[in-house]
Design an enzyme around this catalytic site. Structure first.
Site, PDB file in Angstrom:
ATOM      1  N   CYS A  70       6.913 -18.861  35.697  1.00  0.00           N
ATOM      2  CA  CYS A  70       7.364 -19.983  35.570  1.00  0.00           C
ATOM      3  C   CYS A  70       8.264 -20.167  34.387  1.00  0.00           C
ATOM      4  CB  CYS A  70       6.123 -20.864  35.372  1.00  0.00           C
ATOM      5  SG  CYS A  70       6.314 -22.826  34.769  1.00  0.00           S
ATOM      6  N   CYS A  73       7.527 -22.933  31.820  1.00  0.00           N
ATOM      7  CA  CYS A  73       6.331 -22.424  31.130  1.00  0.00           C
ATOM      8  C   CYS A  73       7.003 -21.545  29.869  1.00  0.00           C
ATOM      9  CB  CYS A  73       5.292 -21.545  31.950  1.00  0.00           C
ATOM     10  SG  CYS A  73       4.516 -22.536  33.120  1.00  0.00           S
TER      11      CYS A  73
END
Length: 146
Positions: A70, A73
């Site tokens: 991600c 993230c």
């Protein structure tokens, strides 16, 4: 909770420790494994330590639900680590890899990542989806500090 003490789970061995609330900034160590209870960095959550760290601790715990693939993230990771360094021991910080621990992510209905959640004694107090800049993260968390 007694106003004078806090129960705090050790991320390393799972032991539940009672510490004087006023002395939480003085480097408390686990009574069982002797490792520091606060390290100024996020704890890695697993099925094995989740109960001790999140459900059985009276400290507010901020959990970052994330995954290695991600992009947001990855952008959030240094911001979260800096918040841990600045805000412990008023809050505890932990990261849960949703790929490594899908059952825990599913238990909390994580639909998008990163998702930040604040827990106290296992109860969800707040949830925020998406990455936040440092100032906004710390402002959001200010209400949950001890």
């Amino acid at each position: 909770m007694n106003d004078d003490t806090l129960t705090l789970g050790c991320a390393h061995c799972g032991a539940i420790n009672r510490i004087p609330a006023a002395r939480r900034a003085h480097g408390p160590r686990c009574g069982k494994c002797k490792r520091p209870l606060f390290e100024g960095a996020p704890i890695t959550l697993t099925t094995a330590n989740f109960s001790a760290v999140v459900e059985r601790s009276q400290m507010p715990v901020v959990v970052d639900f994330w995954a290695s693939w991600c992009g947001p993230c990855k952008m959030m990771a240094p911001v979260f680590a800096q918040a841990a360094a600045r805000m412990e021991p008023d809050l505890r910080f932990a990261k849960l890899d949703t790929e490594a621990e899908p059952a825990l992510a599913g238990r909390f209905g994580i639909r998008s990542i990163p998702t930040l959640m604040v827990f106290r004694e296992g109860r969800e107090l707040a949830r925020q989806a998406g990455a936040l800049p440092q100032a906004q993260l710390e402002q959001w968390l200010a209400a949950y500090r001890l």
